[in-house]
Design a protein around this motif. Structure first.
Motif, short mmCIF file in Angstrom:
data_model
loop_
_atom_site.label_atom_id
_atom_site.label_comp_id
_atom_site.label_asym_id
_atom_site.label_seq_id
_atom_site.Cartn_x
_atom_site.Cartn_y
_atom_site.Cartn_z
N UNK A 117 0.97 -1.20 -0.11
CA UNK A 117 0.02 0.07 0.09
C UNK A 117 0.72 1.39 0.02
N UNK A 118 0.59 2.15 -0.61
CA UNK A 118 1.06 3.63 -0.78
C UNK A 118 0.98 4.18 0.62
N UNK A 119 1.98 4.55 1.21
CA UNK A 119 2.09 4.93 2.75
C UNK A 119 3.00 6.38 2.67
N UNK A 120 2.56 7.26 3.42
CA UNK A 120 3.40 8.57 3.69
C UNK A 120 3.34 8.73 5.07
N UNK A 127 4.08 18.64 6.72
CA UNK A 127 5.27 18.37 5.91
C UNK A 127 5.68 16.89 5.56
N UNK A 128 5.92 16.49 4.15
CA UNK A 128 6.17 15.13 3.93
C UNK A 128 7.48 14.73 4.35
N UNK A 147 12.13 22.08 0.95
CA UNK A 147 11.31 22.92 1.79
C UNK A 147 9.88 23.00 1.79
N UNK A 148 9.25 24.10 1.24
CA UNK A 148 7.68 23.91 1.26
C UNK A 148 7.02 23.21 0.09
N UNK A 149 7.86 22.96 -0.82
CA UNK A 149 7.56 21.94 -1.93
C UNK A 149 6.99 20.43 -1.24
N UNK A 150 7.56 20.33 0.06
CA UNK A 150 7.10 18.95 0.59
C UNK A 150 5.88 19.22 1.51
N UNK A 252 -0.01 9.38 9.49
CA UNK A 252 0.55 8.23 8.41
C UNK A 252 -0.59 8.30 7.63
N UNK A 253 -0.36 8.57 6.04
CA UNK A 253 -1.56 8.44 5.37
C UNK A 253 -1.47 7.31 4.59
#
Length: 285
Positions: A117-120, A127-128, A147-150, A252-253
Protein backbone atom coordinates in the motif's frame (compact mmCIF):
# COMPACT_ATOMS: atom_id res chain seq x y z
CA UNK A 1 39.39 16.65 17.98
CA UNK A 2 37.05 19.47 16.97
CA UNK A 3 33.29 19.01 17.10
CA UNK A 4 33.07 19.43 13.32
CA UNK A 5 35.47 16.50 12.80
CA UNK A 6 33.58 14.44 15.37
CA UNK A 7 30.32 15.25 13.57
CA UNK A 8 31.87 14.02 10.33
CA UNK A 9 33.00 10.77 11.91
CA UNK A 10 29.57 10.18 13.44
CA UNK A 11 27.77 10.83 10.13
CA UNK A 12 30.13 8.48 8.29
CA UNK A 13 29.62 5.76 10.89
CA UNK A 14 25.84 6.07 10.83
CA UNK A 15 25.87 6.05 7.03
CA UNK A 16 27.95 2.87 6.93
CA UNK A 17 25.51 0.93 9.08
CA UNK A 18 22.44 1.60 6.87
CA UNK A 19 21.86 -1.10 4.25
CA UNK A 20 20.39 0.47 1.07
CA UNK A 21 17.55 -2.06 0.97
CA UNK A 22 16.28 -0.93 4.39
CA UNK A 23 15.56 2.56 3.01
CA UNK A 24 14.09 1.36 -0.29
CA UNK A 25 17.22 1.83 -2.42
CA UNK A 26 18.72 -0.76 -4.79
CA UNK A 27 21.84 -2.45 -3.50
CA UNK A 28 23.38 -3.13 -6.92
CA UNK A 29 26.78 -2.08 -8.17
CA UNK A 30 30.24 -2.38 -6.67
CA UNK A 31 30.36 -0.99 -3.14
CA UNK A 32 33.35 -0.31 -0.94
CA UNK A 33 31.11 -0.74 2.11
CA UNK A 34 27.71 -2.21 2.80
CA UNK A 35 26.19 1.09 3.86
CA UNK A 36 24.82 4.12 2.05
CA UNK A 37 26.87 6.07 -0.44
CA UNK A 38 27.15 9.82 0.12
CA UNK A 39 24.93 10.53 -2.87
CA UNK A 40 22.27 8.18 -1.49
CA UNK A 41 22.27 9.91 1.89
CA UNK A 42 22.09 13.26 0.10
CA UNK A 43 19.07 12.06 -1.88
CA UNK A 44 17.27 10.79 1.21
CA UNK A 45 17.97 13.94 3.22
CA UNK A 46 17.27 16.39 0.41
CA UNK A 47 20.70 18.08 0.49
CA UNK A 48 23.60 18.21 -1.98
CA UNK A 49 26.29 15.55 -2.18
CA UNK A 50 28.89 18.29 -1.82
CA UNK A 51 27.37 19.37 1.47
CA UNK A 52 27.44 15.80 2.82
CA UNK A 53 31.10 15.58 1.80
CA UNK A 54 31.97 18.85 3.53
CA UNK A 55 30.11 17.77 6.68
CA UNK A 56 31.96 14.46 6.84
CA UNK A 57 35.30 16.14 6.22
CA UNK A 58 34.66 18.73 8.92
CA UNK A 59 34.64 21.62 6.43
CA UNK A 60 31.01 22.69 6.97
CA UNK A 61 30.16 24.58 10.14
CA UNK A 62 26.87 25.30 11.89
CA UNK A 63 24.48 23.19 9.80
CA UNK A 64 20.87 24.29 10.24
CA UNK A 65 18.31 22.52 12.40
CA UNK A 66 16.40 21.66 9.22
CA UNK A 67 19.43 19.85 7.81
CA UNK A 68 20.03 18.05 11.10
CA UNK A 69 16.41 16.91 11.23
CA UNK A 70 16.58 15.62 7.65
CA UNK A 71 19.83 13.75 8.33
CA UNK A 72 18.45 12.20 11.52
CA UNK A 73 15.44 10.87 9.58
CA UNK A 74 17.51 9.60 6.66
CA UNK A 75 19.98 7.83 8.97
CA UNK A 76 17.20 6.39 11.15
CA UNK A 77 18.77 7.69 14.34
CA UNK A 78 17.40 6.83 17.75
CA UNK A 79 16.24 9.64 20.02
CA UNK A 80 19.57 9.59 21.89
CA UNK A 81 21.59 9.58 18.65
CA UNK A 82 19.48 12.43 17.30
CA UNK A 83 20.19 14.51 20.41
CA UNK A 84 23.92 13.74 20.03
CA UNK A 85 23.80 14.82 16.38
CA UNK A 86 22.37 18.21 17.33
CA UNK A 87 24.97 18.55 20.09
CA UNK A 88 27.84 17.90 17.66
CA UNK A 89 26.33 20.39 15.21
CA UNK A 90 26.16 23.07 17.88
CA UNK A 91 22.37 23.24 17.63
CA UNK A 92 19.81 22.78 20.39
CA UNK A 93 17.60 19.76 19.86
CA UNK A 94 13.96 20.69 19.18
CA UNK A 95 12.18 21.41 22.44
CA UNK A 96 8.57 20.77 23.47
CA UNK A 97 7.42 24.01 21.82
CA UNK A 98 8.77 23.02 18.40
CA UNK A 99 7.65 20.59 15.75
CA UNK A 100 9.33 17.20 15.86
CA UNK A 101 10.05 15.06 12.82
CA UNK A 102 11.45 12.12 14.80
CA UNK A 103 10.19 8.83 13.39
CA UNK A 104 9.54 6.14 16.04
CA UNK A 105 10.91 2.69 15.12
CA UNK A 106 7.39 1.24 14.93
CA UNK A 107 6.37 3.74 12.27
CA UNK A 108 9.47 2.89 10.23
CA UNK A 109 8.65 -0.81 10.47
CA UNK A 110 5.11 -0.04 9.34
CA UNK A 111 6.39 1.52 6.14
CA UNK A 112 8.95 -1.23 5.62
CA UNK A 113 6.49 -4.10 6.07
CA UNK A 114 3.29 -2.75 4.48
CA UNK A 115 4.83 -2.58 1.04
CA UNK A 116 1.59 -3.38 -0.78
CA UNK A 117 0.00 0.00 0.00
CA UNK A 118 1.23 3.54 -0.68
CA UNK A 119 2.09 5.10 2.69
CA UNK A 120 3.47 8.50 3.66
CA UNK A 121 4.36 10.15 6.97
CA UNK A 122 3.89 13.86 7.71
CA UNK A 123 4.66 16.08 10.67
CA UNK A 124 2.02 18.11 12.52
CA UNK A 125 2.26 20.90 9.91
CA UNK A 126 1.72 18.41 7.07
CA UNK A 127 5.26 18.43 5.73
CA UNK A 128 6.18 15.13 4.07
CA UNK A 129 9.02 13.47 5.97
CA UNK A 130 8.93 9.80 4.95
CA UNK A 131 7.33 7.59 2.30
CA UNK A 132 7.56 4.04 1.00
CA UNK A 133 8.56 3.01 -2.55
CA UNK A 134 4.96 2.39 -3.68
CA UNK A 135 3.97 5.91 -2.61
CA UNK A 136 6.84 7.26 -4.73
CA UNK A 137 5.69 5.13 -7.66
CA UNK A 138 2.15 6.51 -7.34
CA UNK A 139 2.86 10.18 -6.67
CA UNK A 140 6.40 10.63 -7.99
CA UNK A 141 9.77 10.62 -6.24
CA UNK A 142 9.73 13.37 -3.60
CA UNK A 143 13.44 13.20 -2.79
CA UNK A 144 14.19 16.18 -5.03
CA UNK A 145 11.56 18.40 -3.38
CA UNK A 146 12.83 21.09 -1.04
CA UNK A 147 11.30 23.03 1.84
CA UNK A 148 7.72 24.13 1.20
CA UNK A 149 7.48 21.88 -1.84
CA UNK A 150 7.09 18.98 0.62
CA UNK A 151 4.24 20.60 2.55
CA UNK A 152 0.79 19.36 1.52
CA UNK A 153 -1.06 22.45 2.78
CA UNK A 154 1.30 24.81 0.95
CA UNK A 155 1.10 22.80 -2.27
CA UNK A 156 -2.69 22.84 -2.17
CA UNK A 157 -3.31 26.50 -1.40
CA UNK A 158 -0.42 27.73 -3.57
CA UNK A 159 -1.77 25.76 -6.52
CA UNK A 160 1.26 23.55 -7.10
CA UNK A 161 0.81 20.54 -9.43
CA UNK A 162 -0.83 17.45 -7.95
CA UNK A 163 -1.84 14.04 -9.23
CA UNK A 164 -4.87 14.07 -6.90
CA UNK A 165 -8.22 15.51 -7.95
CA UNK A 166 -11.07 16.35 -5.56
CA UNK A 167 -14.78 16.83 -5.97
CA UNK A 168 -15.93 20.17 -4.52
CA UNK A 169 -17.23 18.34 -1.44
CA UNK A 170 -13.95 16.45 -0.95
CA UNK A 171 -11.95 19.65 -1.35
CA UNK A 172 -14.06 21.43 1.28
CA UNK A 173 -13.54 18.57 3.75
CA UNK A 174 -9.82 18.43 3.04
CA UNK A 175 -9.30 22.17 3.45
CA UNK A 176 -11.30 22.31 6.68
CA UNK A 177 -9.29 19.43 8.15
CA UNK A 178 -5.80 20.70 7.27
CA UNK A 179 -6.52 24.29 8.32
CA UNK A 180 -7.83 22.99 11.65
CA UNK A 181 -4.67 20.87 11.97
CA UNK A 182 -2.44 23.91 11.43
CA UNK A 183 -4.40 25.95 13.97
CA UNK A 184 -4.01 23.17 16.55
CA UNK A 185 -0.30 22.87 15.73
CA UNK A 186 0.29 26.58 16.41
CA UNK A 187 -1.19 26.06 19.87
CA UNK A 188 0.95 22.98 20.61
CA UNK A 189 4.18 24.38 19.14
CA UNK A 190 4.22 28.10 19.94
CA UNK A 191 8.02 28.32 19.70
CA UNK A 192 8.26 26.91 16.18
CA UNK A 193 9.38 29.73 13.87
CA UNK A 194 8.98 27.62 10.75
CA UNK A 195 5.32 26.96 11.53
CA UNK A 196 4.63 30.66 12.11
CA UNK A 197 6.36 31.47 8.82
CA UNK A 198 4.25 28.89 7.00
CA UNK A 199 1.00 30.42 8.30
CA UNK A 200 2.17 33.92 7.35
CA UNK A 201 3.10 32.87 3.82
CA UNK A 202 -0.12 30.89 3.35
CA UNK A 203 -2.07 34.02 4.25
CA UNK A 204 -0.07 35.89 1.63
CA UNK A 205 -0.61 33.38 -1.17
CA UNK A 206 -4.26 32.32 -0.76
CA UNK A 207 -7.36 34.39 0.04
CA UNK A 208 -9.22 31.11 0.52
CA UNK A 209 -6.79 30.11 3.27
CA UNK A 210 -7.27 33.53 4.92
CA UNK A 211 -11.04 33.07 4.85
CA UNK A 212 -10.87 29.59 6.37
CA UNK A 213 -8.30 30.60 8.99
CA UNK A 214 -10.13 33.74 10.08
CA UNK A 215 -13.52 32.05 10.32
CA UNK A 216 -12.09 29.48 12.75
CA UNK A 217 -13.32 26.57 10.66
CA UNK A 218 -13.11 23.16 12.34
CA UNK A 219 -12.65 19.90 10.49
CA UNK A 220 -11.50 16.37 11.21
CA UNK A 221 -9.92 13.75 8.98
CA UNK A 222 -12.35 11.02 8.05
CA UNK A 223 -12.04 8.08 5.69
CA UNK A 224 -12.50 9.39 2.18
CA UNK A 225 -11.76 8.45 -1.40
CA UNK A 226 -8.94 9.94 -3.44
CA UNK A 227 -8.67 9.95 -7.21
CA UNK A 228 -5.08 9.82 -8.44
CA UNK A 229 -4.10 10.41 -12.07
CA UNK A 230 -0.92 8.49 -12.88
CA UNK A 231 0.84 9.23 -16.19
CA UNK A 232 1.45 5.55 -16.97
CA UNK A 233 -1.22 3.38 -15.32
CA UNK A 234 -4.12 5.83 -15.59
CA UNK A 235 -6.71 6.93 -13.06
CA UNK A 236 -6.98 5.10 -9.73
CA UNK A 237 -9.50 5.61 -6.94
CA UNK A 238 -8.43 4.70 -3.41
CA UNK A 239 -9.73 4.73 0.11
CA UNK A 240 -7.60 7.22 2.03
CA UNK A 241 -7.16 7.08 5.80
CA UNK A 242 -5.18 9.39 8.08
CA UNK A 243 -3.74 7.70 11.17
CA UNK A 244 -2.02 9.38 14.12
CA UNK A 245 1.10 7.50 15.21
CA UNK A 246 0.87 6.65 18.94
CA UNK A 247 3.28 8.59 21.12
CA UNK A 248 3.96 11.20 18.44
CA UNK A 249 2.25 13.93 16.44
CA UNK A 250 2.90 12.31 13.08
CA UNK A 251 0.25 11.63 10.46
CA UNK A 252 0.44 8.37 8.52
CA UNK A 253 -1.58 8.52 5.30
CA UNK A 254 -2.56 5.14 3.84
CA UNK A 255 -4.04 4.53 0.40
CA UNK A 256 -5.79 1.20 -0.06
CA UNK A 257 -7.82 -0.42 -2.82
CA UNK A 258 -10.57 -3.02 -2.47
CA UNK A 259 -9.39 -6.55 -3.41
CA UNK A 260 -10.27 -7.38 -7.00
CA UNK A 261 -10.91 -3.75 -7.94
CA UNK A 262 -9.46 -2.05 -10.99
CA UNK A 263 -7.37 0.16 -8.71
CA UNK A 264 -5.93 -2.91 -6.96
CA UNK A 265 -4.87 -4.38 -10.33
CA UNK A 266 -3.27 -1.12 -11.42
CA UNK A 267 -1.53 -0.81 -8.07
CA UNK A 268 0.03 -4.26 -8.49
CA UNK A 269 1.36 -3.18 -11.88
CA UNK A 270 2.72 0.00 -10.33
CA UNK A 271 4.42 -2.04 -7.61
CA UNK A 272 6.31 -3.88 -10.37
CA UNK A 273 7.39 -0.91 -12.47
CA UNK A 274 8.08 1.42 -9.52
CA UNK A 275 9.19 4.90 -10.53
CA UNK A 276 10.28 3.79 -14.01
CA UNK A 277 8.65 5.43 -17.00
CA UNK A 278 6.68 3.35 -19.48
CA UNK A 279 7.44 3.00 -23.16
CA UNK A 280 4.75 3.49 -25.81
CA UNK A 281 3.99 -0.24 -25.91
CA UNK A 282 3.26 -0.20 -22.15
CA UNK A 283 6.42 -1.87 -20.94
CA UNK A 284 8.77 -0.36 -18.36
CA UNK A 285 11.40 1.78 -20.04
Amino acid sequence: MSESRELGRALHGWRDRIAPATVGLPAGGVRRAAGLRREELAQLAGVSVDYITRLEQGRATSPSTQVMSALARALRLSAAEREYLYLLAGQPAPGPGQLSAHIPPGVRRLLDQLDGSPLSVHDAAWSLILWNPLWAALFGDASALRGRERNIVWRHFAGLPSRVSHTPEQEARFEAAVVADLRAATARYPADAGLRSLIKDLRGVSTNFVRLWDTGIVGVHESDTKTVHHPDVGTLTFDCDVLIAPGSDLRVVAYTAAPGSDAADRLRLLNVIGTQTMTEDGTPG
